[in-house]
Enzyme design. Structure first.
Site, PDB file in Angstrom:
ATOM      1  N   ASP A 118     -55.470   1.843  17.548  1.00  0.00           N
ATOM      2  CA  ASP A 118     -55.354   0.539  16.889  1.00  0.00           C
ATOM      3  C   ASP A 118     -55.239   0.706  15.373  1.00  0.00           C
ATOM      4  OD1 ASP A 118     -55.111  -2.181  16.638  1.00  0.00           O
ATOM      5  OD2 ASP A 118     -57.258  -2.598  16.796  1.00  0.00           O
ATOM      6  N   HIS A 134     -52.937  -4.014  15.758  1.00  0.00           N
ATOM      7  CA  HIS A 134     -52.747  -5.361  16.305  1.00  0.00           C
ATOM      8  C   HIS A 134     -52.474  -6.405  15.223  1.00  0.00           C
ATOM      9  CE1 HIS A 134     -57.205  -5.815  15.570  1.00  0.00           C
ATOM     10  NE2 HIS A 134     -56.812  -7.025  15.229  1.00  0.00           N
ATOM     11  N   SER A 150     -59.769  -8.273  10.405  1.00  0.00           N
ATOM     12  CA  SER A 150     -59.196  -7.110  11.081  1.00  0.00           C
ATOM     13  C   SER A 150     -58.352  -6.278  10.126  1.00  0.00           C
ATOM     14  CB  SER A 150     -58.334  -7.561  12.266  1.00  0.00           C
ATOM     15  OG  SER A 150     -59.120  -8.062  13.311  1.00  0.00           O
TER      16      SER A 150
END
Length: 379
Positions: free
Chosen positions: A138, A108, A213
């Site tokens: 992911d 993402h 992230s």
């Protein structure tokens, strides 16, 4: 005349007081009742105290890995009803996994990006190329061209324990080179905002914020045990609940991501239903738990290994099923009781791997080797 003398004396005294205390000093300020010292005396430490063992370990983990953690800036174009095409920029983290400049991050972080830029801790910037993506986990691998890259050491997430110390390094809110510390709070399955599920996600109270992230979660040796991916918060900032993808999940797909650009998702080639002790008793099965093979996909991995599906029609509530097939109770010695257990086993493998199934055919217990196929229909 007698009345004016006291007044006159009072005026004289007031004027003299004003002259000596205020006017004569050349500025208007309150009278100071404390004398100014010639030098300020302070108490200083006798010597610099050495770092304790915990601080030394914190510093060691940071210095060992900071050159391998990168800041990722992705640029995309979105469509706005009023303004048309609008440029959009996002930030995340990642870390170098080999000397060829491959960087592991979250899918993402770079999803839909037209341009990806990587900034190292020494502020050098590189244009990055997206090498492979795995939306289901992911995960993504990008690459930068250069020399003398320092890869991080990938650890083992298979035997993590709640309570063990962890570190997160990344770029929260764009503040590069930030390290936070905490413990593993839990290991649990969680669902990401896009609906994808992370099996055995590492929950931690180490502060993770937007921008973290894709960054590494480390053990006290400084080895990567997870990839920081999301937080649970009502305000979009750290609330002491962050989640990381286990590094073993990433290691299982890294080769495919780098060499093929996609993941050869492993498939057993069966349709199953979980068995409870109640169902086992009703069906007269040889084990109280496991996965009952309802159907074997023709030409699939299980079919090639000789597994048998159901042969008799029955009903599970109002749902018709086929019973009489093999009952899988373990894969590579690990008990499987439902589809989630099966999914966790598959996440640690790729197509082409060989696994050992422990199962019952009727009352007979047997082990069967199965070469996993590829689930091409999965993303």
């Amino acid at each position: 005349m007698k009345l004016l003398r006291p007044v006159l004396l009072a005026v004289v005294f007031a004027g003299a007081f004003y002259y000596f205390t205020t006017y004569r000093s050349g500025q208007f300020h309150p009278t100071s009742w404390f004398a100014r010292p010639a030098k300020v005396e302070i108490t200083e430490a006798a010597a610099v105290e050495p770092f304790d063992s915990e601080e030394q370990n914190n510093i060691s983990v940071y210095r060992k890995n900071i050159d391998s953690v990168v800041n990722i800036t992705s640029r995309a174009v979105t469509f706005d009803f009023f303004y048309g095409l609008v440029p959009q920029e996002g930030q995340g983290s990642g870390f170098i996994i080999d000397k060829e400049g491959h960087v592991l991050t979250n899918y993402h972080v770079i999803a839909d990006a037209r341009q990806v830029e990587v900034t190292l801790h020494n502020r050098k910037k590189y244009r990055a190329t997206v090498i492979g993506t795995d939306r289901s986990h992911d995960l993504a691998v990008i690459q930068i061209k250069g020399s003398e890259f320092t890869p991080m050491v990938l650890g083992d997430s298979g035997k993590l324990q709640v309570g063990q110390k962890v570190y997160a390094i990344g770029n929260p809110f764009g503040l590069s080179g930030t390290m936070t510390r905490g413990i593993i709070s839990s290991i649990r399955p969680v669902q990401e905002p896009d609906g994808m599920q992370i099996d055995e996600a590492i929950q931690t109270d180490a502060a993770i914020n937007p921008g973290n992230s894709g960054g590494p979660l480390l053990n006290w040796h400084g080895e990567v045990i997870g990839i920081n991916t999301m937080i649970a918060s009502n305000v979009g900032q750290s609330a002491g609940i962050g989640f990381a993808i286990p590094v073993n999940t990433a290691k299982a797909v890294l080769n495919d991501l780098v060499t093929l650009g996609r993941v050869r998702r492993p498939a057993l080639g069966v349709r199953t239903i979980p068995i409870t002790p109640e169902l086992a008793e009703q069906m007269g099965l040889a084990a109280d738990n496991g996965l009952l093979v309802v159907q074997v996909v023709p030409g699939g991995a299980a079919d090639r290994a000789g597994l048998k599906g159901g042969t008799e029609r029955a009903y599970l509530g109002n749902i018709p099923i086929m019973v009489g097939g093999d009952l899988i109770v373990a894969i590579d010695g690990q008990d499987v009781q439902d589809q989630q257990d099966l999914s966790q086993v598959m996440n640690n493998h790729r197509a082409g791997d060989t696994v050992r199934l422990t199962m019952y055919r009727g009352k007979k217990k047997m082990d069967v080797s199965v070469v996993l196929g590829e689930a091409r229909e999965q993303v």
